[in-house]
Enzyme design. Structure first.
Site, PDB file in Angstrom:
ATOM      1  N   ASP A   1       0.820  -1.212   0.000  1.00  0.00           N
ATOM      2  CA  ASP A   1       0.000   0.000   0.000  1.00  0.00           C
ATOM      3  C   ASP A   1       0.857   1.267   0.000  1.00  0.00           C
ATOM      4  O   ASP A   1       2.062   1.234   0.224  1.00  0.00           O
ATOM      5  CB  ASP A   1      -1.013  -0.010   1.146  1.00  0.00           C
ATOM      6  CG  ASP A   1      -0.365   0.062   2.521  1.00  0.00           C
ATOM      7  OD1 ASP A   1       0.510   0.916   2.722  1.00  0.00           O
ATOM      8  OD2 ASP A   1      -0.748  -0.721   3.410  1.00  0.00           O
ATOM      9  N   ARG A   2       0.212   2.391  -0.263  1.00  0.00           N
ATOM     10  CA  ARG A   2       0.910   3.654  -0.467  1.00  0.00           C
ATOM     11  C   ARG A   2       1.771   4.040   0.728  1.00  0.00           C
ATOM     12  O   ARG A   2       2.874   4.591   0.569  1.00  0.00           O
ATOM     13  CB  ARG A   2      -0.111   4.759  -0.762  1.00  0.00           C
ATOM     14  CG  ARG A   2       0.488   6.133  -0.982  1.00  0.00           C
ATOM     15  CD  ARG A   2      -0.554   7.123  -1.474  1.00  0.00           C
ATOM     16  NE  ARG A   2      -0.002   8.461  -1.607  1.00  0.00           N
ATOM     17  CZ  ARG A   2      -0.093   9.395  -0.657  1.00  0.00           C
ATOM     18  NH1 ARG A   2      -0.729   9.134   0.477  1.00  0.00           N
ATOM     19  NH2 ARG A   2       0.448  10.591  -0.846  1.00  0.00           N
TER      20      ARG A   2
END
Length: 252
Positions: free
Chosen positions: A120-121
């Site tokens: 994820d980011r």
């Protein structure tokens, strides 16, 4: 040009045929969703005729495929490791204009590559990309249970009860969030670093597991996938995997 030496009726009936979008993806040209979009947009032809159906049965050994007028062949297999920085999106494009992992690879002269799994980011560390969709599927298939190792900085010092609870796992939103191993790497006055090993990869797995015990994540870094360690690869940089590394991951 992908043209067969033999177009006899007998040979045609013995060769497996798959949907056009799937064939383009397996050739390493683009992702399957990108292939579907290209076909529907009229950018793909088979034996000189434009095809608009992504599921049209296709045999790349006996038909000439073209994308935007260029003949498509099987791309050489490419396997890349990236040290993803925090804040980078693992996506070909982002609707909010944020930097993506593909910005790290631009001007590198690489063919289309798809991410192998997710990161994820807000997370950092080891990310694999490849145009070998069969190899990638083997690594991400849940039943294969390839270990992934993370170093996680949390906002408290863990006690035995927390470590035991993390090892046991939780059920969140109907999903089982388990771990293979949890250990303490080091502790500060108000926080600590844990090493957490998973053999599955549900969405935001570690963050959800820790949140269930009211523990916040300060940093989350993936440091290994199976036998492949992030090592000294600088943040934001990438490198090709060696043939031995590709085989070792496949065995894992």
């Amino acid at each position: 040009m992908i043209r067969p030496p033999d177009r006899s009726p007998t040979s045609r009936t013995t060769t497996p045929r798959h949907g056009l979008a799937r064939v383009l993806s397996k050739l390493g040209v683009c992702s399957r969703s990108q292939a579907e979009q290209a076909v529907r947009a009229g950018r793909v032809s088979v034996d000189g005729r434009r095809v608009l159906d992504p599921e049209r049965p296709t045999d790349p050994a006996r038909e000439v495929l073209q994308l935007d007028g260029a003949t498509v062949g099987a791309a050489g297999r490419v396997y890349v490791a990236v040290n993803k920085p925090r804040g980078i999106v693992v996506s070909a494009a982002d609707e909010r204009g944020r930097d993506t992992v593909y910005d790290l690879l631009k001007d590198a002269g690489l063919p289309w590559l798809g991410p192998v799994g997710r990161l994820d980011r807000a997370s950092e560390g080891l990310l694999l990309l490849s145009n070998d969709t069969v190899w990638a599927a083997g690594l991400t298939e849940p039943k294969h249970h390839v270990d992934k190792t993370y170093h996680v900085q949390i906002d408290r010092r863990p006690d035995t009860a927390l470590l035991t609870a993390l090892q046991a796992g939780v059920v969140d939103a109907g999903e089982r969030l388990g771990t293979v191993a949890v250990s303490v790497l080091r502790e500060g006055e108000k926080n600590a670093w844990l090493e957490i090993v998973l053999d599955e990869g549900r969405n935001r797995h570690i963050r959800r597991l820790l949140a269930a015990h009211e523990v916040g994540v300060l940093r989350l870094i993936r440091v290994a996938i199976g036998p492949l360690a992030l090592g000294e690869l600088p943040k934001g940089q990438w490198r090709h995997l060696t043939p031995d590394e590709v085989r070792a991951l496949q065995r894992a």
